[in-house]
Design an enzyme around this catalytic site. Structure first.
Site, PDB file in Angstrom:
ATOM      1  N   GLU A  49      -6.773 -12.811  -4.031  1.00 48.08           N
ATOM      2  CA  GLU A  49      -5.705 -11.827  -3.839  1.00 48.08           C
ATOM      3  C   GLU A  49      -4.342 -12.473  -4.004  1.00 48.08           C
ATOM      4  O   GLU A  49      -4.093 -13.564  -3.491  1.00 48.08           O
ATOM      5  CB  GLU A  49      -5.822 -11.223  -2.436  1.00 48.08           C
ATOM      6  CG  GLU A  49      -5.558  -9.751  -2.381  1.00 48.08           C
ATOM      7  CD  GLU A  49      -6.599  -8.944  -3.138  1.00 48.08           C
ATOM      8  OE1 GLU A  49      -6.293  -8.491  -4.258  1.00 48.08           O
ATOM      9  OE2 GLU A  49      -7.704  -8.745  -2.617  1.00 48.08           O
ATOM     10  N   GLY A 139      -3.218   5.628  -2.925  1.00 49.77           N
ATOM     11  CA  GLY A 139      -2.571   4.869  -1.861  1.00 49.77           C
ATOM     12  C   GLY A 139      -3.514   4.047  -1.023  1.00 49.77           C
ATOM     13  O   GLY A 139      -3.180   3.641   0.087  1.00 49.77           O
ATOM     14  N   LEU A 142      -7.011   0.677  -3.980  1.00 50.84           N
ATOM     15  CA  LEU A 142      -8.190   0.634  -4.852  1.00 50.84           C
ATOM     16  C   LEU A 142      -7.807   0.925  -6.298  1.00 50.84           C
ATOM     17  O   LEU A 142      -8.653   1.236  -7.126  1.00 50.84           O
ATOM     18  CB  LEU A 142      -9.242   1.631  -4.365  1.00 50.84           C
ATOM     19  CG  LEU A 142      -9.734   1.398  -2.937  1.00 50.84           C
ATOM     20  CD1 LEU A 142     -10.728   2.471  -2.519  1.00 50.84           C
ATOM     21  CD2 LEU A 142     -10.352   0.005  -2.789  1.00 50.84           C
ATOM     22  N   SER A 143      -6.523   0.800  -6.593  1.00 49.09           N
ATOM     23  CA  SER A 143      -6.001   0.832  -7.951  1.00 49.09           C
ATOM     24  C   SER A 143      -6.149   2.186  -8.632  1.00 49.09           C
ATOM     25  O   SER A 143      -6.557   2.273  -9.788  1.00 49.09           O
ATOM     26  CB  SER A 143      -6.670  -0.256  -8.807  1.00 49.09           C
ATOM     27  OG  SER A 143      -5.863  -0.594  -9.894  1.00 49.09           O
ATOM     28  N   SER A 145      -3.681   3.790  -9.645  1.00 47.88           N
ATOM     29  CA  SER A 145      -2.688   3.774 -10.726  1.00 47.88           C
ATOM     30  C   SER A 145      -3.259   3.157 -11.993  1.00 47.88           C
ATOM     31  O   SER A 145      -3.032   3.655 -13.100  1.00 47.88           O
ATOM     32  CB  SER A 145      -1.430   3.026 -10.284  1.00 47.88           C
ATOM     33  OG  SER A 145      -1.749   1.707  -9.878  1.00 47.88           O
ATOM     34  N   ASP A 194      -5.767  -5.474 -11.945  1.00 45.37           N
ATOM     35  CA  ASP A 194      -6.294  -4.131 -11.764  1.00 45.37           C
ATOM     36  C   ASP A 194      -6.670  -3.503 -13.107  1.00 45.37           C
ATOM     37  O   ASP A 194      -7.744  -2.917 -13.267  1.00 45.37           O
ATOM     38  CB  ASP A 194      -5.266  -3.241 -11.069  1.00 45.37           C
ATOM     39  CG  ASP A 194      -4.892  -3.745  -9.696  1.00 45.37           C
ATOM     40  OD1 ASP A 194      -5.608  -4.598  -9.163  1.00 45.37           O
ATOM     41  OD2 ASP A 194      -3.864  -3.276  -9.159  1.00 45.37           O
TER      42      ASP A 194
END
Length: 419
Positions: A49, A139, A142-143, A145, A194
């Site tokens: 991360e 939000g 978990l991607s 976008s 992502d």
């Protein structure tokens, strides 16, 4: 106590829930059939991360939860978009003369992909009509976008004949457009992990992504077996519903700190330092020597997280591969503790969810994603996910937190055409 909500993935294919919903919306808004339906998954990062923008390693899997887009090209340069979240609000944007940050709200992501492809020289990309529906929780870290930008990129690739989606190398170009859309149009900093997961993961595999610059599409990805059933395990994902934001400056602040630290250490990126530390005879002593060269405590904490987190990726792959679930879980725990204490990107909700999961017998648990809200993952015995998730929900209710949601993460396939 309320029963915790489990989020189910929509089915794909021509008659699946996702395609059916998005085609119905497209027909209602535009009065015609779309040229096709494409989808891309959300992702969970197993470990690694805040390493992607430091040229490090990460290990995502694609979720079965996907974003679906129905799309048709237009003969002009106008873009019309509608989402199932606001089905009565159609957004219209012109591509001609469009500049970075020229679109706001959710539409900046798909429009940003078209803009980024045109900026990269793909002038044949023109206007389009698009409808979008998703079962990736927004939000949640978990991607959602990336699922939006990657499904859009794959759709535009096909309808405008770019010829990129059929190869790994071509998909890297689409990934770059998706990243540029998020960074430059939407203003949400992202390092590329992502989008790479959404575009390049395979079912049953984790994606070992090496983010060093200069690597080819074949060199920077390794497909790693990640068979949970074989190990008698489940990967529980709990969306804390503590709002996940990456455009409030916290993410960019940490990225800038890492870039400044690299300059102080005389390297291009912190991955170079991590490799030097890993190759030394005494990695702990080598790490301390590096930290002693940095000017302040905050920078030392940030750099320590990045260097140790990069090392944990291959350690996790090796431990899981040999069936050492306890060591794999310990590495999950070490990752979260480092993100909490050194990188300082957790939240009370994330920390509580991790603590409860560990207390309820998880082999290991950690936050996943950018942090400051979002989701946690826990490695648990098969059949235990719902029990652990319920205990987390009970703990949240006792603390007055928002009600969490949960889902089961199975390593799934990347972006694709549905019909």
């Amino acid at each position: 106590m309320r029963q915790v909500q489990f989020l189910e993935a929509w089915s794909g294919g021509e008659a699946g829930q996702g395609p059916e919903q998005v085609v119905t919306l497209f027909r209602r808004v535009y009065g015609q059939e779309p040229e096709g339906v494409w989808s891309a998954p959300g992702r969970v990062n197993l470990i690694g991360e805040h390493t992607d923008y430091n040229a490090g390693l990460c290990l995502p899997i694609a979720l079965p939860h996907r974003t679906f887009v129905a799309l048709s090209p237009r003969r002009d340069h106008q873009v019309r978009l509608v989402s199932s979240m606001t089905p009565d609000a159609c957004v219209q944007v012109g591509l001609d003369g469009l500049q970075a940050r020229g679109v706001t709200g959710w539409a900046s992501y798909p429009v940003g992909v078209a803009w980024a492809l045109r900026e990269a020289g793909y002038d044949q990309v023109g206007g389009f009509d698009m409808a979008l529906a998703s079962c990736v929780p927004v939000g949640s870290g978990l991607s959602s976008s990336a699922a939006m930008t990657c499904s859009t990129a794959l759709a535009l690739d096909e309808v405008f004949g770019l010829g990129l989606g059929g190869s790994d190398q071509g998909r890297v170009t689409l990934i770059e457009a998706a990243v540029k859309a998020e960074n430059d149009m939407a203003g949400a900093s992202t390092g590329g992990m992502d989008q790479s997961a959404s575009m390049r993961c395979r079912a049953g595999k984790a994606l070992r992504l090496d983010c060093r610059p200069g690597l080819t599409a074949m060199e920077n990805v390794t497909q790693v077996p990640f068979d949970l059933k074989e190990r008698g395990l489940e990967l529980l994902v709990v969306d804390t519903q503590a709002q996940h934001q990456l455009n409030d400056g916290q993410y960019e602040q940490r990225r800038s700190t890492c870039e400044k630290a690299a300059r102080i250490l005389g390297v291009d990126n912190l991955r170079q330092v991590a490799d030097q530390v890993s190759a030394s005879r005494d990695p702990a002593a080598a790490l301390q020597e590096v930290l002693d060269r940095l000017p302040d405590e905050v920078t030392r904490h940030r750099v320590r997280h990045v260097i140790t987190e990069i090392a944990r990726v291959d350690q996790f792959i090796e431990a899981f591969g040999r069936g050492d679930v306890h060591e794999a879980g310990r590495l999950f725990d070490a990752s979260h503790d480092s993100l909490r204490d050194d990188y300082q990107v957790t939240s009370p909700e994330l920390d509580l969810a991790v603590d409860v999961a560990r207390a309820e017998g998880a082999y290991g648990a950690r936050m996943t994603g950018g942090g400051f809200g979002g989701s946690v993952i826990a490695l648990v015995n098969a059949g235990k996910s719902r029990d652990v998730a319920q205990k987390i929900a009970d703990g949240f209710q006792a603390r007055g937190f928002h009600e969490p949601r949960a889902l089961a993460a199975l390593p799934s396939s990347s972006a694709r055409k549905e019909c």
